[in-house]
Design a protein around this motif. Structure first.
Motif: not given
Ligand code: FMN
Length: 381
Positions: A19, A151, A173, A226, A228, A247, A250, A253
């Motif tokens: 993502f 989301a 999600l 999703a 971690g 999924w 982070s 980024l």
């Molecule tokens: C900067 C950022 C923006 C996100 N924006 C969305 C979003 O717009 N839609 C969505 O389904 N998930 C969003 N998420 C969640 C991600 O889809 C994903 O489920 C999540 O980052 C997974 O966990 P992780 O950050 O530990 O990898 C976002 C996550 C981050 C870090």
């Protein structure tokens, strides 16, 4: 070795979904064998169209997807979304005053790019609504996407029917079993179980507990995990919990292709896993993000509570831009305030790398762990 049924179904080499809001990350991941999924919320239909054109041209024959934020509840839902002017009327003066004082206290400069500020404010008001989502979906269906994900809620039947008619799968999600069951009933093709540790909007149940329960609840619909994941050991754990892939958010980024604010990237590199929190301070809904003076201020019980979606984004959008502009110039107050969504795995994200390298590393680590587990029963021996 990692290739499984999800890979067959979605034409991927490895079951890793990325993502991201950065088209260049989508391109890098999809070309490297995973699936880049572009977060479209926050874009105008025109911006989204340009991003999709770029991705389609750069990823011929590869798998990529699109993600939207269409919650089950938001201000203006009965009308399918309100105009900017109508939404502005719902923002209490007390909230505006609090925000102005916060910016004054941290000596944040006036806005520099007025045109960008107005455009961001307008997008903040329109993207979280049925009419806003429909405008984006109309664009998405012009491109050869494999997956369309929501989301925060259940897509209207019209989105699902149009997607299925074009051979596009629908995903969602979820952070609780009851939400997974509702998505199953609504006809999703894939469920993304997102745990407490994840960056962005997330619930309060950890993946070790959530994933096996969601897997059992929605079977035979495939589940991916999703939250971690920053190295291959966590992919192995996801598979052991019954997920068929991961999924991720982070981890991208910190890639070279990501459009992450440079000061935020630096903060991420220095942060530990104890430096995030779930806070309503950035969207109005609980979202995991980096702790900063911004989250401290909004979490302080003597200050106003964040507003519901999309009013909070509308309220803060210009303030966030002023903070980001000042942080770029190295201003102290803004540097203390600036933050972004990030998961608890931030403690494992210490350096910037190309996205393809990150994907290859994740897969290699996963394969090494699985081999060791098979031989010795332990990933570290
Ligand atoms: C900067 C950022 C923006 C996100 N924006 C969305 C979003 O717009 N839609 C969505 O389904 N998930 C969003 N998420 C969640 C991600 O889809 C994903 O489920 C999540 O980052 C997974 O966990 P992780 O950050 O530990 O990898 C976002 C996550 C981050 C870090």
């Amino acid at each position: 070795m990692i290739k499984n049924a999800i890979c067959e179904e979605y034409s991927m080499k490895v079951p890793v979904f990325a993502f991201t809001h950065s088209p260049d990350v989508v391109i890098a991941v999809s070309n490297a064998g995973g699936m880049g999924v572009l977060g479209a919320s926050g874009m105008t239909p025109e911006e989204f169209d340009r991003a999709m054109q770029k991705i389609t041209e750069a990823c011929p024959g590869k798998s990529f997807g699109v993600d939207l934020i269409l919650p089950n509840k938001y201000v203006g839902m009965e009308e399918g979304g309100l105009t900017l002017e109508a939404l502005q009327k719902h923002i209490p003066q007390g909230h505006k005053d609090f925000l102005n004082h916060l910016l004054e206290d941290y000596e944040v400069s006036e806005i520099e790019d007025r045109q960008k500020a107005d455009s961001l404010t307008s997008k903040a008001g329109s993207s979280v609504s049925l009419s806003g989502a429909r405008a984006l979906v109309n664009v998405a269906f012009n491109y050869p996407i494999k997956l369309l994900v929501n989301a925060l809620g259940i897509f209207p039947a019209e989105f699902r029917e149009r997607a299925h008619a074009q051979g596009i799968k629908i995903g969602a999600l979820v952070g609780q079993v009851k939400h997974a069951l509702k998505q199953k009933e609504a006809g999703v093709d894939i469920v993304i179980a997102q745990g407490y540790e994840a960056g962005g909007h997330t619930g309060d149940i950890a993946n070790t507990v959530l994933v096996p329960q969601v897997v059992d609840a929605v079977a035979p619909i495939p589940v991916i995990m999703a939250g971690g994941v920053a190295d291959g050991r966590q992919i192995a754990a996801a598979m052991a919990l019954g997920a068929q892939g991961v999924w991720t958010g982070s981890v991208w980024l910190m890639t070279e292709e990501s459009e992450t604010h440079p000061v935020v990237k630096k903060k991420f590199a220095q942060a530990t896993s104890a430096d995030t929190l779930r806070s309503r301070s950035s969207t109005g809904k609980h979202a995991r993000q980096l702790k900063s003076a911004w989250t401290d201020a909004w979490e302080d019980p003597k200050n106003p509570d964040p507003l519901p979606m999309p009013l909070h984004s509308l309220l803060i959008s210009e303030a966030k831009q002023r903070i980001e502009e000042d942080a770029l110039k190295g201003k102290k107050g803004a540097t203390e305030l600036v933050n972004y969504f990030i998961g608890q795995n931030v403690g494992m994200l210490t350096e910037e790398r190309p996205a393809a390298e990150v994907l290859n590393k994740l897969v290699k680590e996963y394969e090494t762990v699985m081999e060791k587990l098979g031989k010795t029963g332990s990933p570290s021996r």
